[in-house]
Write a protein that holds these residues in place. Structure first.
Motif, PDB file in Angstrom:
ATOM      1  N   LEU A  42      19.776  -8.845   2.441  1.00 42.34           N
ATOM      2  CA  LEU A  42      20.613  -9.714   1.619  1.00 42.34           C
ATOM      3  C   LEU A  42      19.725 -10.595   0.734  1.00 42.34           C
ATOM      4  N   ASP A  43      18.729 -11.219   1.338  1.00 44.34           N
ATOM      5  CA  ASP A  43      17.816 -12.092   0.583  1.00 44.34           C
ATOM      6  C   ASP A  43      17.067 -11.304  -0.485  1.00 44.34           C
ATOM      7  N   GLU A  44      16.684 -10.086  -0.142  1.00 44.48           N
ATOM      8  CA  GLU A  44      15.951  -9.247  -1.086  1.00 44.48           C
ATOM      9  C   GLU A  44      16.811  -8.898  -2.304  1.00 44.48           C
ATOM     10  N   VAL A  45      18.098  -8.612  -2.077  1.00 46.42           N
ATOM     11  CA  VAL A  45      19.012  -8.315  -3.191  1.00 46.42           C
ATOM     12  C   VAL A  45      19.168  -9.555  -4.067  1.00 46.42           C
ATOM     13  N   VAL A  46      19.360 -10.718  -3.452  1.00 49.66           N
ATOM     14  CA  VAL A  46      19.519 -11.966  -4.212  1.00 49.66           C
ATOM     15  C   VAL A  46      18.263 -12.241  -5.052  1.00 49.66           C
ATOM     16  N   VAL A  47      17.100 -12.092  -4.462  1.00 50.25           N
ATOM     17  CA  VAL A  47      15.834 -12.293  -5.195  1.00 50.25           C
ATOM     18  C   VAL A  47      15.742 -11.316  -6.369  1.00 50.25           C
ATOM     19  N   HIS A  48      16.116 -10.055  -6.143  1.00 51.16           N
ATOM     20  CA  HIS A  48      16.111  -9.046  -7.210  1.00 51.16           C
ATOM     21  C   HIS A  48      17.034  -9.470  -8.353  1.00 51.16           C
ATOM     22  N   LEU A  49      18.240  -9.933  -8.012  1.00 53.77           N
ATOM     23  CA  LEU A  49      19.221 -10.339  -9.037  1.00 53.77           C
ATOM     24  C   LEU A  49      18.706 -11.528  -9.850  1.00 53.77           C
ATOM     25  N   ILE A  50      18.057 -12.473  -9.177  1.00 60.08           N
ATOM     26  CA  ILE A  50      17.506 -13.640  -9.881  1.00 60.08           C
ATOM     27  C   ILE A  50      16.342 -13.206 -10.779  1.00 60.08           C
ATOM     28  N   ALA A  51      15.451 -12.388 -10.235  1.00 59.01           N
ATOM     29  CA  ALA A  51      14.264 -11.932 -10.969  1.00 59.01           C
ATOM     30  C   ALA A  51      14.643 -11.150 -12.227  1.00 59.01           C
TER      31      ALA A  51
END
Length: 159
Positions: A42-51
């Motif tokens: 979940l955190d990895e997806v959120v980081v990807h979306l922000i990046a």
């Protein structure tokens, strides 16, 4: 049995979800949980979306404030409360409020209050006042503005 999305499916779905309309972090996390994604994915997806600029809380706050004011005619109090409810930072809330110029805010307020006052079909003056004030306080406009405008509209009606 519910289908749990894979990491890549979730990433793709959330990219589309965020591209369609600005979202806040809370909405994205909730959507990921609905898809069956758990931390740390979940955190990895959120980081990807922000990046990749799919998820930008400041942009969300600004478009939220503009839209709710221009389309739903909400006041600043309601906008601030709704943004706080979505866990938006105070910095982003302040930035979002700058999207609404004082002139636009006042013009919208005067236009919608005039229209609302004329549309209330109530012969009892006290009930009409209460309906008017309750409506604009719920919309999130400042109480001193609402009460002053009510007196102004009431006086203009009796002249």
């Amino acid at each position: 049995m519910t289908h749990t999305a894979t990491f890549n499916e979730a990433k793709q779905k959330l990219e589309h979800y965020c591209a369609y309309q600005d979202r806040c972090h809370q909405e994205v996390v909730s959507k990921l949980y609905d898809l069956g994604i758990k931390p740390p994915d979940l955190d990895e997806v959120v980081v990807h979306l922000i990046a990749h600029n799919f998820l930008n809380e400041e942009r969300f706050a600004c478009s939220f404030a503009r839209g709710k004011h221009r389309i739903k005619h909400w006041g600043k109090i309601r906008i601030v409360n709704e943004l706080k409810f979505r866990n938006i930072s105070q910095y982003n809330i302040n930035t979002a409020l700058k999207e609404i110029t004082p002139e636009e805010y006042a013009a919208t307020f005067h236009r919608v209050t005039q229209h609302q006052w004329e549309s209330i079909r109530e012969t009892n003056v006290l009930k009409k006042r209460k309906k008017f004030c309750d409506y604009f306080l719920r919309k999130g406009f400042e109480s001193n503005w609402v009460y002053e405008k009510m007196k102004e509209l009431e006086n203009s009606e009796t002249e």
